[in-house]
Design a protein around this motif. Structure first.
Motif, PDB file in Angstrom:
ATOM      1  N   ASP A  44       0.829  -1.066  -0.063  1.00 26.59           N
ATOM      2  CA  ASP A  44      -0.203  -0.026  -0.278  1.00 26.59           C
ATOM      3  C   ASP A  44       0.879   1.202  -0.126  1.00 26.59           C
ATOM      4  OD1 ASP A  44      -2.267   1.805   0.390  1.00 26.59           O
ATOM      5  OD2 ASP A  44      -2.732   0.796   1.869  1.00 26.59           O
ATOM      6  N   ASP A  45       0.647   1.813  -1.246  1.00 33.23           N
ATOM      7  CA  ASP A  45       1.812   3.318  -1.934  1.00 33.23           C
ATOM      8  C   ASP A  45       3.210   3.227  -1.615  1.00 33.23           C
ATOM      9  OD1 ASP A  45      -0.856   4.675  -0.904  1.00 33.23           O
ATOM     10  OD2 ASP A  45      -0.369   5.632   1.360  1.00 33.23           O
ATOM     11  N   ASP A 332      -0.333  -0.946  -4.983  1.00 30.44           N
ATOM     12  CA  ASP A 332      -1.732  -0.183  -5.426  1.00 30.44           C
ATOM     13  C   ASP A 332      -1.228   1.035  -5.431  1.00 30.44           C
ATOM     14  OD1 ASP A 332      -1.255   1.207  -2.535  1.00 30.44           O
ATOM     15  OD2 ASP A 332      -3.220   1.269  -2.530  1.00 30.44           O
ATOM     16  N   ASN A 333      -0.311   1.752  -5.147  1.00 29.84           N
ATOM     17  CA  ASN A 333      -0.453   3.378  -5.997  1.00 29.84           C
ATOM     18  C   ASN A 333       1.254   3.379  -6.188  1.00 29.84           C
ATOM     19  OD1 ASN A 333      -2.256   4.194  -3.662  1.00 29.84           O
ATOM     20  ND2 ASN A 333      -0.158   4.925  -3.249  1.00 29.84           N
TER      21      ASN A 333
HETATM   22 CA    CA Z   1      -3.136   3.580  -1.943  1.00 32.94          CA
END
Ligand code: CA
Ligand code: NG6
Length: 506
Positions: A44-45, A332-333
């Motif tokens: 995540d990130d 995810d990003n």
């Molecule tokens: Ca994220």
């Protein structure tokens, strides 16, 4: 034609033959076993430049680097969106998130975003005989309106194709701060029911806004709602005290559940979507990682994620599943330093470059928003190496359809299985990417075109360039990965054609 070509190249590699003849289980049992297990590990990130295998020198990530060395490391791997919800929506459905207006960062009490009637990727795998599970961050909404967190929380992951789910509803900075197992809050004491609101606080419940003396991590933006474990979150909740998580134990909890899932399903084809919470804010890793990275909580959280991946891979090996399992690791990003908590991520970052050689980051139209780490390992089947093929998480659906002999349920999703297996250096020709709030751009081979979107050039709160400009932008990412030279004028024809192609898909 393309599909035929793919089949031929697969057959040439011996893959089809091997998988078709693979049922190695005892006679009579699980006859149909021809499909490898599939595991997606989603951080995540996490940025392209956050891992040793992608060039980080200030952070040591031996667990993930080992996974990289065992398989293919993609240099042009993408998520679809620069924020979580739309990105995960595309991963699960194979559909472009900007087709769904609700596919934006969701609050913790949002209804389910994924259509339970649709053939999602997990449902497709279920149709192919897989047992499917999700562990970790969900962030795709739950329920059909008002959720009763004390009853059965449905529809959710179990209604869109997962046999098993152990999730947090949204993010680690959003209420409700509890885990939900197969639609029920885990460890809930019925005598202490939970209520959740994103409108107002519950009388008498401490919040970051009203009780700053009770929080142990300062705030730079938002996050002034209910205090849980000494950290204030987005949104409000009351009750469910026994069920609330302790951030320091979250990695262990998810790891145990993920390990249990593969152990329980070791004798049948399974799909596991394991969505890690690191290094998303609040960055509160287990005590054993505190101060270990030298980069503060963000670096420490990445060390925790790396440890988790290492442990999980050990378990896979121990269960004897390594050679029959395709493991994908991605994010995810793109990365962000200050995302709302005063955790000194900016001050302690030094010369570490989470975004790698790219420009932008989380929330951005610029490349680092969606250009993420992307590893695919399948020992014995995929030859270790590096691939420059253009691949995207949206393509897992079509590629797994090809792998498991199912029809592809979404035309947005392209079959890039030959690239994922290292049998071809070609991936997609073009791909539409998004900043997380419906603004799209298009990548074609090494070119990327960002349409003219007037707007602030900087997201001040996070200090990341938005990519907005009143002028159309065109970059050649091969010669200019840092997007320094806008070639839209000298290459006006190309820029115009790409814009047209993007608009035609929309
Ligand atoms: Ca994220
Ligand atoms: C933002 C939050 C940020 C993060 C993000 C979602 C504020 C000020 N910022 O609104 O902290 O939670 O949403 O991140 O509240 S994501 O990775 O799940 O998309």
């Amino acid at each position: 034609m393309k599909s035929l070509h793919h089949l031929i190249s697969l057959a040439a590699s011996g893959l089809l033959l091997q998988t078709a003849c693979a049922p190695k289980m005892k006679a009579g049992r699980i006859e149909s076993r021809k499909n490898p297990n599939i595991i997606i590990l989603l951080a995540d990130d996490l940025g392209y430049g956050d891992l040793g295998c992608y060039g980080a020198s200030k952070l040591k990530t031996p667990g993930i680097d080992r996974l990289a060395a065992s398989g293919l490391r993609f240099t042009n791997g993408y998520c679809t969106s620069a924020t979580s919800t739309p990105s995960r929506y595309a991963l699960i459905t194979g559909r472009y998130p900007w087709r769904n207006e609700r596919a934006r960062v969701l609050p913790g009490d949002a209804p389910l975003l994924v259509d339970p009637e649709s053939t999602t990727m997990p449902r497709m795998l279920k149709n192919a005989g897989y047992t499917t599970g999700v562990v970790g961050k969900w962030h795709l909404g739950l329920g059909a309106g008002k959720v009763d967190w004390n009853g059965s929380i449905s529809p959710g992951p179990n209604e869109v194709g997962f046999n098993y789910s152990y999730i947090m509803a949204a993010t680690n900075d959003r209420c409700p701060t509890v885990f939900i197992e197969n639609g029920t809050v885990a460890g809930l004491d019925p005598a202490d029911p939970i209520e959740v609101s994103y409108k107002q606080n519950y009388p008498g419940e401490p919040t970051g806004k009203d009780n700053p003396d009770q929080i142990r991590m300062g705030l730079t933006q938002g996050h002034a709602g209910t205090i849980v474990n000494g950290i204030s979150r987005i949104g409000f909740m009351k009750g469910g005290k026994k069920a609330r998580w302790t951030d320091e134990n979250m990695a262990d909890t998810f790891l145990l559940k993920a390990e249990k899932f593969i152990e329980n399903n070791r004798n049948r084809p399974f799909f596991l979507y394991y969505a890690l919470h690191e290094p998303h804010v609040p960055r509160v890793p287990n005590h054993k990682f505190i101060g270990k990275s030298g980069l503060g909580p963000r670096g420490d959280a990445i060390l925790e994620a790396d440890w988790v991946v290492g442990e999980f891979m050990k378990k896979l090996e121990l269960l004897g599943l390594s050679n029959n399992t395709m493991v994908i690791f991605t994010s995810d990003n793109g990365p962000v330093l200050d995302d709302g908590y005063a955790d000194r991520a900016v001050e302690l970052n030094g010369d570490h470059t989470p975004w790698g050689p790219m420009r932008g980051g989380k929330y951005s139209l610029l490349d680092a928003g969606t250009h993420v780490p992307f590893l695919v390992s399948w020992p014995g089947k995929i030859k270790p190496g590096v691939s420059d093929a253009l691949v995207c998480q949206i393509d897992f659906t079509a590629s797994f359809a090809e792998l498991t002999g199912q029809p592809n349920p979404s035309s947005d999703s392209e079959n890039v299985l030959p690239a994922l297996l290292g049998l071809s250096s070609d991936g997609r020709n073009s791909l539409i990417l998004e900043n997380g709030s419906g603004k799209t751009l298009i990548r074609e081979h090494e070119w990327v075109m960002i349409p003219d979107y007037p707007g602030e050039p900087l997201y001040k709160a996070v200090n990341i360039e938005t990519g907005f400009s009143s002028e159309i932008q065109l970059y050649n990412l091969r010669s200019d990965p840092g997007q320094k030279m806008n070639l839209a004028k000298p290459e006006a024809l190309r820029a115009g054609r790409m814009k047209e192609a993007m608009l035609k898909t929309r």
